[in-house]
Design an enzyme around this catalytic site. Sequence first.
Site, PDB file in Angstrom:
ATOM      1  N   ARG A 111     -14.932  -5.407 -10.503  1.00 50.72           N
ATOM      2  CA  ARG A 111     -15.048  -4.701  -9.355  1.00 50.72           C
ATOM      3  C   ARG A 111     -15.379  -3.135  -9.337  1.00 50.72           C
ATOM      4  O   ARG A 111     -15.329  -2.484 -10.351  1.00 50.72           O
ATOM      5  CB  ARG A 111     -13.905  -4.684  -8.658  1.00 50.72           C
ATOM      6  CG  ARG A 111     -13.241  -6.240  -8.259  1.00 50.72           C
ATOM      7  CD  ARG A 111     -12.035  -6.014  -7.687  1.00 50.72           C
ATOM      8  NE  ARG A 111     -11.707  -5.434  -6.419  1.00 50.72           N
ATOM      9  CZ  ARG A 111     -10.548  -5.431  -5.834  1.00 50.72           C
ATOM     10  NH1 ARG A 111      -9.526  -5.914  -6.472  1.00 50.72           N
ATOM     11  NH2 ARG A 111     -10.549  -4.767  -4.762  1.00 50.72           N
TER      12      ARG A 111
ATOM     13  N   SER B  91       0.726  -1.302   0.111  1.00 50.45           N
ATOM     14  CA  SER B  91       0.073   0.000  -0.076  1.00 50.45           C
ATOM     15  C   SER B  91       0.820   1.293  -0.023  1.00 50.45           C
ATOM     16  O   SER B  91       0.652   2.206  -0.654  1.00 50.45           O
ATOM     17  CB  SER B  91      -1.003  -0.103   1.307  1.00 50.45           C
ATOM     18  OG  SER B  91      -1.667  -1.173   1.229  1.00 50.45           O
TER      19      SER B  91
ATOM     20  N   ARG C  71     -14.646 -13.133  -1.082  1.00 47.58           N
ATOM     21  CA  ARG C  71     -13.857 -13.763   0.185  1.00 47.58           C
ATOM     22  C   ARG C  71     -14.738 -14.271   1.294  1.00 47.58           C
ATOM     23  O   ARG C  71     -14.114 -14.671   2.071  1.00 47.58           O
ATOM     24  CB  ARG C  71     -12.887 -12.628   0.671  1.00 47.58           C
ATOM     25  CG  ARG C  71     -11.684 -12.544  -0.076  1.00 47.58           C
ATOM     26  CD  ARG C  71     -10.580 -11.740   0.547  1.00 47.58           C
ATOM     27  NE  ARG C  71      -9.558 -11.449  -0.583  1.00 47.58           N
ATOM     28  CZ  ARG C  71      -8.751 -10.599  -0.586  1.00 47.58           C
ATOM     29  NH1 ARG C  71      -8.971  -9.396   0.183  1.00 47.58           N
ATOM     30  NH2 ARG C  71      -7.700 -10.363  -1.563  1.00 47.58           N
TER      31      ARG C  71
ATOM     32  N   SER D 180     -11.885   1.637   6.039  1.00 48.07           N
ATOM     33  CA  SER D 180     -10.700   1.489   5.806  1.00 48.07           C
ATOM     34  C   SER D 180      -9.507   2.930   6.182  1.00 48.07           C
ATOM     35  O   SER D 180      -8.817   3.202   5.350  1.00 48.07           O
ATOM     36  CB  SER D 180     -10.219   1.166   4.727  1.00 48.07           C
ATOM     37  OG  SER D 180     -10.651  -0.269   4.462  1.00 48.07           O
TER      38      SER D 180
ATOM     39  N   ARG E  64      -4.755 -13.822  -0.814  1.00 44.85           N
ATOM     40  CA  ARG E  64      -4.874 -13.909   0.552  1.00 44.85           C
ATOM     41  C   ARG E  64      -5.477 -15.051   0.974  1.00 44.85           C
ATOM     42  O   ARG E  64      -5.296 -15.735   2.024  1.00 44.85           O
ATOM     43  CB  ARG E  64      -5.852 -12.864   0.950  1.00 44.85           C
ATOM     44  CG  ARG E  64      -5.009 -11.339   0.555  1.00 44.85           C
ATOM     45  CD  ARG E  64      -5.550 -10.276   1.578  1.00 44.85           C
ATOM     46  NE  ARG E  64      -4.759  -9.080   1.091  1.00 44.85           N
ATOM     47  CZ  ARG E  64      -3.797  -8.460   1.393  1.00 44.85           C
ATOM     48  NH1 ARG E  64      -2.959  -9.553   1.964  1.00 44.85           N
ATOM     49  NH2 ARG E  64      -3.177  -7.608   0.814  1.00 44.85           N
TER      50      ARG E  64
ATOM     51  N   GLY F 224      -6.354  -3.315  -8.147  1.00 51.45           N
ATOM     52  CA  GLY F 224      -7.403  -2.321  -7.922  1.00 51.45           C
ATOM     53  C   GLY F 224      -6.996  -1.129  -7.217  1.00 51.45           C
ATOM     54  O   GLY F 224      -7.445  -0.020  -7.642  1.00 51.45           O
TER      55      GLY F 224
ATOM     56  N   GLN G  82      -9.777   3.638  -1.507  1.00 55.16           N
ATOM     57  CA  GLN G  82      -8.923   3.955  -2.766  1.00 55.16           C
ATOM     58  C   GLN G  82      -9.462   5.150  -3.469  1.00 55.16           C
ATOM     59  O   GLN G  82      -8.481   5.837  -4.093  1.00 55.16           O
ATOM     60  CB  GLN G  82      -8.979   2.590  -3.417  1.00 55.16           C
ATOM     61  CG  GLN G  82      -8.085   1.469  -2.780  1.00 55.16           C
ATOM     62  CD  GLN G  82      -8.196   0.482  -3.666  1.00 55.16           C
ATOM     63  OE1 GLN G  82      -9.092   0.097  -4.576  1.00 55.16           O
ATOM     64  NE2 GLN G  82      -7.623  -0.827  -3.398  1.00 55.16           N
TER      65      GLN G  82
ATOM     66  N   ASP H 243      -8.805  -7.068   4.735  1.00 55.16           N
ATOM     67  CA  ASP H 243      -7.907  -8.018   3.982  1.00 55.16           C
ATOM     68  C   ASP H 243      -7.336  -8.839   5.080  1.00 55.16           C
ATOM     69  O   ASP H 243      -6.734  -9.834   4.895  1.00 55.16           O
ATOM     70  CB  ASP H 243      -6.539  -7.084   3.636  1.00 55.16           C
ATOM     71  CG  ASP H 243      -6.854  -6.198   2.176  1.00 55.16           C
ATOM     72  OD1 ASP H 243      -7.857  -6.681   1.728  1.00 55.16           O
ATOM     73  OD2 ASP H 243      -6.267  -5.460   1.922  1.00 55.16           O
TER      74      ASP H 243
END
Length: 415
Positions: free
Chosen positions: A116, A21, A331, A185, A373, A88, A159, A300
């Site tokens: 996405r 990141s 996920r 986030s 992940r 992404g 983001q 995540d």
Amino acid sequence: MTKELIPGERTGTVLIPASKSQAHRAVILAALGLHDVGITCKGISNDIIATAACMNSAGANIEIADNRIHVSPVGSQRSSTFECGESGSTLRFLLPVFGALGVSGEFLPKGRLIDRPLYPLDKVLKTHGMSIQKTESTIRFSGKLIPGEYEIPGDVSSQYITGLLMALPLLDGDSSLKVTGVLQSKGYVRMTEELLRKSGIQYTHTGDTYFIKGSQKPDMGDSFTVEGDYSNAAFYLCMGALSCDGITVNGLNPDSSQGDKAVIAILKEMGADIAVSGNSVTVRKGSLKGVTIDASQIPDLIPTLSVVASVCDGETHIINAERLRIKESDRIASTCALINNLGGNAKELPDGIIITGVRNLTGGSVDSCNDHRIAMSAAVAACASIGKVTVLDSMCVRKSYPGFWEDFSELDIKS
């Protein structure tokens, strides 16, 4: 590539790679600056290579060798195609940045990235001067952003906010950015703010609104070292929580703004024994118990924490996890499949997971769903299993942690 993992507790020491990141942000800001920057970045992943490739197409000159990234700033646009891979961050950061620069062309996403969401970022950019057209396989864009008042919700993707914060200083007039609703986030936005301040970008943040001066170029200095990655460290810290002898992870900044640093507090709440010393964190097994984990700020971390939860005493509730469905895999579904296929007990909910702990996992096969992940979480599961764990499509870890399997193999297995 299929990988077969020997079951059993692991112990040892790992030097964690650099934060993906932070590396994205550092590379972009360096490329938008006025002079060359040398970036030290241990373990350069496919996502960072994608960001560098896109900036090169936009006119920068970025060279990657070993653990070094040499960045020369953007000049004239070289190409109209931008290979963003499955990243992404690359797409969502650079779409507004390229709009600020007046770059035009098309992004070529891979994997699930085309599916996405871009909304409402695309709407905001269109309102301020860009043209964006999403097809089945590309995202075409043109036009130049104009300064002014911007507004975007904070509950879809941090983001979007990072991309706008890096883009708006480049415009030829002052702008404001209002973030409405609950910010998801938050740690990732704090990271962006830190790097903007480091690079000399002037802005103020009052309440829910940023006020950003125009006609600015970032200055990252001559060199920058990317700090260790808590998101990737989480896999080894979770392995430590399953190990009586424990695992030590080196290279972590204790004052980091990374949101996934929360893994330490969550593992402690679950009953793990945690010791922090300088840039090292050691985790050992304790009396593990189920807890409630709010996924809204740490999406995540959920797959690997869910694996730990699968062998905790009692139930663990994963809540506010709806965003996990739009990652590299769904996920929520892929995490539940991982646990259930290995003999655990995970129940899928629309926006979360209920995990009932078992004594140990039995082993079996895990489909990574081409999700880095999930593949790395399968390695954590092997540490709690009594039978072998087979990981399908195991090399998808290159997206974020190319050396993961090598580092994993260096750990000792308790006999």
